[in-house]
Design a protein around this motif. Structure first.
Motif, short mmCIF file in Angstrom:
data_model
loop_
_atom_site.label_atom_id
_atom_site.label_comp_id
_atom_site.label_asym_id
_atom_site.label_seq_id
_atom_site.Cartn_x
_atom_site.Cartn_y
_atom_site.Cartn_z
N LEU A 208 0.61 -1.35 -0.29
CA LEU A 208 0.23 -0.22 0.37
C LEU A 208 0.90 1.58 -0.13
CD1 LEU A 208 -3.30 0.85 0.23
CD2 LEU A 208 -2.57 1.21 2.71
N ARG A 209 0.53 1.95 -0.63
CA ARG A 209 1.57 3.39 -0.37
C ARG A 209 0.11 4.16 -0.80
NH1 ARG A 209 3.32 5.47 -5.25
NH2 ARG A 209 5.16 6.15 -4.19
N LEU A 210 0.06 5.44 0.01
CA LEU A 210 -0.81 6.40 0.30
C LEU A 210 -0.03 7.45 0.72
CD1 LEU A 210 -3.24 5.36 2.83
CD2 LEU A 210 -3.49 5.35 0.44
N GLN A 211 0.00 8.33 -0.87
CA GLN A 211 0.94 10.29 -0.45
C GLN A 211 -0.20 10.45 1.09
OE1 GLN A 211 2.48 11.39 -1.90
NE2 GLN A 211 2.68 10.15 -4.17
N ARG A 212 0.11 11.85 1.37
CA ARG A 212 -0.12 12.35 3.03
C ARG A 212 -1.20 12.66 3.01
NH1 ARG A 212 1.66 13.63 7.54
NH2 ARG A 212 0.78 15.36 8.31
N ARG A 213 -1.23 13.53 1.29
CA ARG A 213 -3.36 14.02 0.94
C ARG A 213 -4.09 12.93 1.20
NH1 ARG A 213 -4.32 13.70 -4.05
NH2 ARG A 213 -2.95 12.79 -5.75
N GLU A 214 -3.83 11.99 0.62
CA GLU A 214 -4.96 11.13 0.60
C GLU A 214 -5.78 10.18 1.89
OE1 GLU A 214 -2.25 9.13 -2.24
OE2 GLU A 214 -3.21 9.73 -3.92
N TYR A 215 -4.13 9.90 3.18
CA TYR A 215 -4.19 9.60 4.32
C TYR A 215 -4.48 10.01 5.02
CZ TYR A 215 0.44 9.67 5.63
OH TYR A 215 1.82 10.11 5.77
N PHE A 216 -4.28 11.26 5.51
CA PHE A 216 -4.75 12.11 6.43
C PHE A 216 -5.60 12.27 6.68
CE2 PHE A 216 -3.53 16.51 8.79
CZ PHE A 216 -3.05 15.92 9.89
N ARG A 217 -5.57 11.86 7.85
CA ARG A 217 -7.27 11.76 8.93
C ARG A 217 -7.28 12.41 10.44
NH1 ARG A 217 -9.91 6.04 9.23
NH2 ARG A 217 -7.23 5.13 8.72
N VAL A 218 -8.28 13.10 10.79
CA VAL A 218 -8.32 13.66 11.66
C VAL A 218 -9.25 13.49 12.56
CG1 VAL A 218 -6.65 15.96 11.33
CG2 VAL A 218 -9.58 16.31 11.11
N SER A 219 -8.98 12.92 13.50
CA SER A 219 -10.45 12.48 14.92
C SER A 219 -11.03 14.09 15.14
CB SER A 219 -10.13 12.31 16.14
OG SER A 219 -9.52 11.35 16.34
N THR A 220 -12.76 13.84 15.23
CA THR A 220 -13.49 15.58 14.85
C THR A 220 -13.81 15.47 16.59
OG1 THR A 220 -15.18 13.37 14.89
CG2 THR A 220 -14.53 15.22 12.67
N PRO A 221 -14.09 16.46 17.06
CA PRO A 221 -14.70 16.70 18.48
C PRO A 221 -15.76 16.09 18.99
CG PRO A 221 -15.04 18.36 17.39
CD PRO A 221 -14.65 17.27 16.17
N ILE A 222 -15.16 15.88 20.05
CA ILE A 222 -16.37 15.15 20.91
C ILE A 222 -16.99 15.23 21.43
CG2 ILE A 222 -16.03 12.71 22.73
CD1 ILE A 222 -13.29 12.05 22.16
N ALA A 223 -16.82 16.71 21.99
CA ALA A 223 -18.25 17.31 23.31
C ALA A 223 -19.47 17.28 22.50
CB ALA A 223 -16.85 17.83 23.96
N ASN A 224 -18.52 18.43 21.09
CA ASN A 224 -19.65 18.47 20.67
C ASN A 224 -19.47 18.21 18.72
OD1 ASN A 224 -22.04 20.65 19.63
ND2 ASN A 224 -20.76 21.72 18.61
N PRO A 225 -20.11 16.74 18.64
CA PRO A 225 -19.66 16.26 17.11
C PRO A 225 -20.55 16.00 15.95
CG PRO A 225 -20.87 14.83 18.87
CD PRO A 225 -20.92 16.06 19.67
N LEU A 226 -19.66 16.35 15.06
CA LEU A 226 -19.94 16.82 13.65
C LEU A 226 -21.49 15.29 13.39
CD1 LEU A 226 -18.22 19.02 13.07
CD2 LEU A 226 -18.31 17.69 10.49
N LYS A 227 -22.19 15.56 12.47
CA LYS A 227 -23.40 14.65 13.33
C LYS A 227 -23.35 14.72 11.14
CE LYS A 227 -25.66 14.21 17.34
NZ LYS A 227 -26.93 14.06 17.66
N CYS A 228 -23.89 13.37 10.74
CA CYS A 228 -24.83 13.13 8.96
C CYS A 228 -25.61 12.87 9.28
CB CYS A 228 -23.16 12.42 8.71
SG CYS A 228 -23.55 12.51 7.24
N GLU A 229 -26.40 13.28 8.52
CA GLU A 229 -27.22 13.14 8.09
C GLU A 229 -27.54 12.53 6.62
OE1 GLU A 229 -30.99 15.99 8.62
OE2 GLU A 229 -31.98 15.06 6.84
N ILE A 230 -28.42 11.00 7.20
CA ILE A 230 -28.65 10.08 6.19
C ILE A 230 -29.88 9.35 5.83
CG2 ILE A 230 -27.52 7.67 4.98
CD1 ILE A 230 -24.69 8.24 6.69
#
Length: 259
Positions: free
Chosen positions: A125-147
């Motif tokens: 597996l080869r991953l450029q930084r822009r392809e794999y960089f992942r950050v945790s989202t806030p826990i106290a006031n979480p983002l939500k996705c409506e599906i």
């Protein structure tokens, strides 16, 4: 698959379905990348025992038949690594993340010193930084996705799912146990609404790439739903990257404040 939060693996290779487009399968290409890592003297971390154990090493030799790795510094770890059934190696070559799996290690003599040998990995597996960089989202006031999901009766219902993390390629959702039924691997959800701070709601299409159960330290359970963005327009990608940059900047500021 069930795991605890303290043992969660950060290795993208364990989510190969989500990163299949970055897998190299040709033995020639795999060997080329590994030789490059060897020539540059890249340090490598080898994980085993379901990610609970690891040791640091480097590549000593790469041939069409296999690879030779430097022997670890701790003899007990070396003995356990030789008995391990699956090991995952990770390194970085010219700021590109490289990961590959080995089925086993064997002890060999390399130029008068003990070393590890393994057949050439089947893929890499080869991953450029822009392809794999992942950050945790806030826990106290979480983002939500409506599906919008389909119910057993054939109807449609909107589910608000909190985010665990986000990258330019997709996001991890924290689904309750009773919501997991909606998220089969390969399921596609159109026009999902993700509300980003400062930018407001945006609509994204998602495909479920993986789903596994997580048990927290206090015994509660949820399902992590790994989703990939489908055909994300450039403007929305820019908005998401801007949000990721802001989260990372805030994280570094918090760390600096604690030092």
């Amino acid at each position: 698959m069930s795991e605890t939060e303290t043992a969660r693996s950060p290795l993208e290779l364990e989510e190969a379905d989500a990163y299949s487009q970055y897998l190299l399968h040709s033995p020639t290409e795999v060997a080329f990348v590994l030789r490059n890592a060897m020539q540059k003297g890249c340090m490598m971390t080898v994980y085993f025992d379901m990610g609970q154990s690891f040791f640091l090493t480097s590549l000593l030799q790469v041939t069409p038949k296999g690879i030779v790795l430097d022997y670890g510094s701790d003899e007990d770890t070396n003995r356990r690594a030789l008995k391990a059934g699956r090991l995952i190696c990770t390194t970085s070559v010219d700021k590109v993340k490289v990961q590959f799996a080995l089925d086993s290690l064997s002890l060999v003599n390399h130029e008068g010193s003990p070393a590890f040998f393994s057949p050439l990995p089947a893929n890499l597996l080869r991953l450029q930084r822009r392809e794999y960089f992942r950050v945790s989202t806030p826990i106290a006031n979480p983002l939500k996705c409506e599906i919008q999901v389909s119910t057993e009766t054939g109807g449609i219902t909107a589910q608000q799912i909190p985010l665990l993390d986000i990258s330019a390629g997709g996001m991890g959702l924290m689904a309750a146990v009773d919501q997991a039924q909606y998220f089969g691997r390969g399921s596609v959800f159109r026009n999902c609404v993700l509300t980003l701070p400062d930018d407001g709601p945006i609509k994204v299409d998602l495909e479920v790439r993986n789903l596994f159960e997580v048990t927290t330290r206090n015994g509660s359970r949820y399902f992590r739903v790994g989703c990939e963005f489908l055909d994300l327009p450039g403007l929305l990608l820019t908005m998401i990257q801007r949000y990721i940059t802001r989260l990372e900047r805030e994280r570094k500021a918090r760390i600096s404040g604690l030092e």
